[in-house]
Each structure stands twice: as structure tokens, then as C-alpha cells.
Design an enzyme around this catalytic site. Sequence first.
Site, PDB file in Angstrom:
ATOM      1  N   CYS A   2       0.591  17.798  59.071  1.00 15.59           N
ATOM      2  CA  CYS A   2       1.758  18.512  58.587  1.00 15.59           C
ATOM      3  C   CYS A   2       1.470  20.013  58.600  1.00 15.59           C
ATOM      4  O   CYS A   2       0.425  20.456  58.136  1.00 15.59           O
ATOM      5  CB  CYS A   2       2.192  18.117  57.173  1.00 15.59           C
ATOM      6  N   TRP A  74       3.693  14.946  59.944  1.00 18.19           N
ATOM      7  CA  TRP A  74       2.936  13.809  60.474  1.00 18.19           C
ATOM      8  C   TRP A  74       3.073  12.739  59.398  1.00 18.19           C
ATOM      9  O   TRP A  74       2.508  12.867  58.309  1.00 18.19           O
ATOM     10  CB  TRP A  74       1.481  14.215  60.700  1.00 18.19           C
ATOM     11  N   GLY A 101      -0.125  16.407  52.649  1.00 19.23           N
ATOM     12  CA  GLY A 101      -1.138  15.675  51.882  1.00 19.23           C
ATOM     13  C   GLY A 101      -0.589  14.330  51.436  1.00 19.23           C
ATOM     14  O   GLY A 101       0.427  13.863  51.957  1.00 19.23           O
ATOM     15  N   LYS A 489     -11.045  10.604  74.853  1.00 16.20           N
ATOM     16  CA  LYS A 489     -10.092  11.543  75.471  1.00 16.20           C
ATOM     17  C   LYS A 489      -9.026  10.775  76.235  1.00 16.20           C
ATOM     18  O   LYS A 489      -7.852  11.074  76.143  1.00 16.20           O
ATOM     19  CB  LYS A 489     -10.792  12.503  76.449  1.00 16.20           C
ATOM     20  N   LYS A 607      -3.651  17.319  64.822  1.00 15.77           N
ATOM     21  CA  LYS A 607      -4.898  18.031  65.094  1.00 15.77           C
ATOM     22  C   LYS A 607      -5.829  18.043  63.899  1.00 15.77           C
ATOM     23  O   LYS A 607      -7.026  17.898  64.029  1.00 15.77           O
ATOM     24  CB  LYS A 607      -4.543  19.460  65.498  1.00 15.77           C
TER      25      LYS A 607
HETATM   26  C1  F6R Z   1     -10.280  13.994  69.305  1.00 12.34           C
HETATM   27  C2  F6R Z   1      -9.979  14.722  68.099  1.00 12.34           C
HETATM   28  C3  F6R Z   1     -10.314  14.086  66.791  1.00 12.34           C
HETATM   29  C4  F6R Z   1     -11.112  15.089  65.941  1.00 12.34           C
HETATM   30  C5  F6R Z   1     -11.347  14.521  64.530  1.00 12.34           C
HETATM   31  C6  F6R Z   1     -12.205  15.436  63.695  1.00 12.34           C
HETATM   32  O1  F6R Z   1      -9.851  14.661  70.436  1.00 12.34           O
HETATM   33  O2  F6R Z   1      -9.499  15.802  68.144  1.00 12.34           O
HETATM   34  O3  F6R Z   1     -11.007  12.904  66.960  1.00 12.34           O
HETATM   35  O4  F6R Z   1     -12.329  15.338  66.581  1.00 12.34           O
HETATM   36  O5  F6R Z   1     -10.113  14.327  63.904  1.00 12.34           O
HETATM   37  O6  F6R Z   1     -11.621  16.678  63.539  1.00 12.34           O
HETATM   38  P1  F6R Z   1     -12.458  17.936  63.073  1.00 12.34           P
HETATM   39  O7  F6R Z   1     -13.463  18.217  64.133  1.00 12.34           O
HETATM   40  O8  F6R Z   1     -11.436  19.020  62.952  1.00 12.34           O
HETATM   41  O9  F6R Z   1     -13.098  17.585  61.781  1.00 12.34           O
END
Ligand code: F6R
Length: 612
Positions: A2, A74, A101, A489, A607
Site C-alpha cells: 500500500c 495491496w 498495514g 524471477k 514491492k
Molecule cells: C523478488 C522480490 C521479493 C523481495 C522480498 C524481500 O523479486 O522482490 O522476493 O526480495 O519481498 O524484500 P526486501 O529485500 O525489501 O526485504
Amino acid sequence: MCGIVGYTGHREAYPIIIKGLKRLEYRGYDSTGVALNNGSGLNVYKKKGKVAELEEAVIGKDLHAHIGIGHTRWATHGEPSDRNAHPHQSASGKLAMIHNGIIENYTQLKKELISKGYYFESDTDTEVLLNFIEEIRKNNQCDLEEAVRIALKRVTGAYVILLIDEDDPATIIAARKGSPLVIGIGKGEHFLGSDASPMLEYTKEVVYVNDYELAIVKPDELILKNLGNEKLTPYVQKLDLELAAIEKGGYEHFMLKEIVEQPQTIYDCLRGRLDPIEGTITMSGIQQYAEQIMNANRIVIVACGTSWHAGLVAEYIFEELCRINVEVEYASEFRYRNPVINKGDVILAISQSGETADTLVAIENAKSKGAILLGVVNVVGSSIARTSHAGAYTHAGPEIGVASTKAFTAQLAVLTMIALKIGYLKGSIPQERYMNLLNELQQVPEKVAWILKHSAPIKAMAEKYKDARDFLYLGRGYNFPVALEGALKLKEISYIHAEGYPAAEMKHGPIALVDDQLPVVFVATRDAYHEKVMSNMQEIKARKGKLIAVITEGDTATAELCDDYIEVPEADEIVAPMLSVVPLQLLAYYIGVAKELDVDKPRNLAKSVTVE
Ligand code: F6R
């Protein structure tokens, strides 16, 4: 997950909010909404779908206001729909709120409210919290700020909330626990966002709000308080981020831009730290804790997703170069497992966003048990960075494509430098190997550039394999986590089922999947296991699987085995993952494009995973 944006000031709020939401769409994109207060009432517009769909829907509507809040969702509670989209309005219609959240005790609060006659238009926990706040304000005859404070003391879970009140067309009330909130300070105006991107062209002065803080934000005033109603002094920081860094710069997708940026991002990560001539690695955060790391009983790496894969590579590297026992944990499991943590353990958190809820809570738990916390984080000023005792930033710049690419290679670069530094101090790396590895590391950016220059065949391969139903990715040693990352990926971007496996383990089960329809991608660069990997390739070939491999440049023997192959330059096995992952990122990207999918915003993903 979100994205939230808020504005109060002298400009028109709607265009600022919409532009900000587009920048935050990477955080969630299943529905969008805004609430505006033009002084004579609230206008709330919301719609299932991406920001562009809301823009279409509001054509001709009253969008004038100098204060407003906006949200890109989200879904957690309730399917993506117009009804469940934020902002929500309170029962009286006077308050509008957005939330990032999860309110864990919302069922109980909802029951209480229902018994008082409330009913709910949506399935969300957000609408429950909002009406809970409204009920407190009514019951206690207090102002909104006080009602929010009382309500938040009853709430369990994570939140960032922004609220506006029909009767106060200047003030946004904001509060945070466990999800990120940045406030940008302008002249006679304030901007609020899940990150700093919505405010970049207006101000470089920001305040990162901490957990359990409440902000009362007016055009000319920012008051920060704790939940005990004590005033706090906002800590104003200067943003070191340019607008260009968050734009596509002529590329069709952020994901492609970020893959192509890797020679530069890895270089930026090494710059000023690695000196192969002097034989030094300068990392002040690590230096500070070098003794403790060298003498650690073990290093526990906690992370999720792609960052967890970087952790797996680091496990091999640390054990090899530092002779320290390493465990790599999924943060989501580690946080609930009551793990044994002894004084002298070092916990290393890896995170691109620095906001991943599971990773954050896992390290907070470990911190409370006396562990030393190191963070390898990309986003400067993020929660994990601030929670860690020390660490190193990856300096990969903003990663906007939802699938992580450049963050992974930058994480590997940082982790390799940490291992080299500690191994050198500890004396567990022979001098010649140490110097050799510094040189190897230095050459990675130009080798990645070479891979990108020779990547044209990958596009054709994507066309050839785009209709496969499943993929298998196999690798051994340092290349095993790369196989996992390649599979992740592909599934994220193309929705093709893909599994990563250690190449030798394949015969204990997954080999049953192999037939003449199954593409099997081997990460088969020349290293200590190469002969063994070739035998595994033969086993697939004997069962008519389609063999695709990432191989070392000029390795004709391996090339001859394959249906298709992609070459990468020769490199030491310790730095090889930074090279061999790049063709796999491109393969996933081009397959997603060939299937005409939204590669920057794959379905169901977000993300920054700020809910558990
Ligand atoms: C895969 C992806 C997710 C993040 C995961 C951890 O392409 O983006 O698997 O790697 O959600 O996120 P971070 O690294 O931000 O803790």
C-alpha cells in the site's frame, strides 16, 4: 505494501497526490483512491484498479482542494473492489482515512462497534479502526488527535494511517507503527508519503516518522508527539535522491532499466570501499563491529525472497572466507520460532526496502536477546537500517520494478566485501587469494556490461520458451542460490511455474517432471563442481528435457550439450553469482514481455512487504 500520500498547503492537492501515487504504485496496485477537502466537505473518489483507472473515473468531478490524502492498495482484508478501496469514510461521513498495514484485533473491535449500532460498508480492518476512532471522539468528547491516540493504544498490528476531517480543512493527522512514513517539509506546505518519491520535486528536507509517533500536520506547522502526548523534536534530514533516479529514463520498463543499470550500481556499491591496489576494504559500519564479527559463534542471516537468496550465497562465501558458522533463515519463520540466540551471535539482516515486516520484527526480537545486528539495506533511512547496530548500504539507488534485480547484485557485492574484510582481519584468507578476489570484485561491473552487450539471443530464447508450463532451474554450490533466484524471477514476471533446486538433489524427486516439454535451466559456469553439473545435465538430456544453460564464455563442451545457452565471462566462483544471475533476470523479463504481461507490476505482488 500500500502506498500512501498526503498533502496540505497552498497548491492544488489532487495533482500532487496522483503523481505521488503513481510513484508509489510499486507498493500495491489493486485499487486506488483519494479524499479531498475543499472546505465545504469531503470528496472521496476510489476505484478498483491502477491509478490511471481512477484518473479516468474522476474526469469532470470536483477535484479542487488544498488538502488531501491518497492510497494505492495491496489487498489484505477484502478482495480488491471499489468498496474495499481506501480512503474509507467514518459512519458520520466526517472523517476519511487511509491505512497501510494490518489491524490484528480488528474482529474484536468490529464486534464492539456492531454492538453499538455501527455497520460497515467494506470488509477492511481500516474501516473498523476509523469508526473506532470516531466512536472514541464522540464518546470522550475529545479532539481527533486525542481520539487517535486513545484508539492506537488499543490496537495491535502494524499501521501507517492518515486522517482528514471535514471540519478541519488544513490538518492531516498521521501515525505510524511498523510501516514507513516520511514527511516532506516545504514552505507553507507539507507532503506525506510511504517513501520520499512523491515529494522529490518539492523538497529535499524530510522527517522519517518513528514507530508509536503521531504527527499533526498543517501547512505551516508539523507537530510530532509520542502516544503519551509528549512533544518530540522532528529530526530533519536532507534527501540525497534525484528525480531521474525514479524515472524510466527511456526504457520500456523499470525492470529492464534496473537490469541494465547493474554495471553502474555494482560499481557505485564498490566505489570508495574497495581498493585492490592498496589491498583494502573500507566499511566503517563493519569496522566498528569487526572484533565481534570475527569472534562470532555464528552469523545468522535473516531475509525474505530475493534477499534471502543473496543470504544463501553469503553463507557459502562467509564459511569459505571467514570460517564462521552461518545459518540463513526465512525471517517469517525465524521470528516465530523462539530461536536460540546467544550473546556473541551476529544477526545479519538483508533487505532492499529496509521495511519488510518479517525481517524487521525478526531482528527486533534478536536485538532484545542481546545479539549484534548488522543490516545490508538499500533504502537509506529505512526501518531495518535504523534498527541495526551497524551495517552497509548497497547504494543501488531506488528499485522500482517489483521484481528485485539490481538490489540482488548490489547485496552480493556488499556481502562479498564484508566477508573479505572479516576474513582478512581474521587471517582466514591467504594473502594471495585475498588480493586476487579484490581484483575479481573490481572487474564485476565491466563483466556485467559484457553480458548485457551479448544478451540479444536471450530475447529469441524467450519467444521460444514462453509457452512452457513449467521450468526447472538447477545449480550447485554458489550457483544453487542463483538457480533459486532465476526460478523466482520467472514465476513472478511470467506466472510460469518454476522451481529452483540443487542440481544433484534433482534426482531425488524433481527428475520425475522431466519430459520433452520441460525447459531445464542450468547455471553451469566453470567452477569446482562443473564436471558434476555436466553429469546432471546429461541426466536431463537422457530424458529429453530441453537444456538451457548459463555457461562460461568459450566452454564449447558444455555448449554442445545444450539446446540453448548464454555465455558469461570467466570469473572466480565467489563473484560468479553476480554474473550468472543477469541472463536469468533477462530471460524472465523477456518471457514476461513476450507474454504481454505487466512486468513492472506483476499480479498479486507488492514491492515492499510491510505486512506479515
Ligand atoms: C523478488 C522480490 C521479493 C523481495 C522480498 C524481500 O523479486 O522482490 O522476493 O526480495 O519481498 O524484500 P526486501 O529485500 O525489501 O526485504
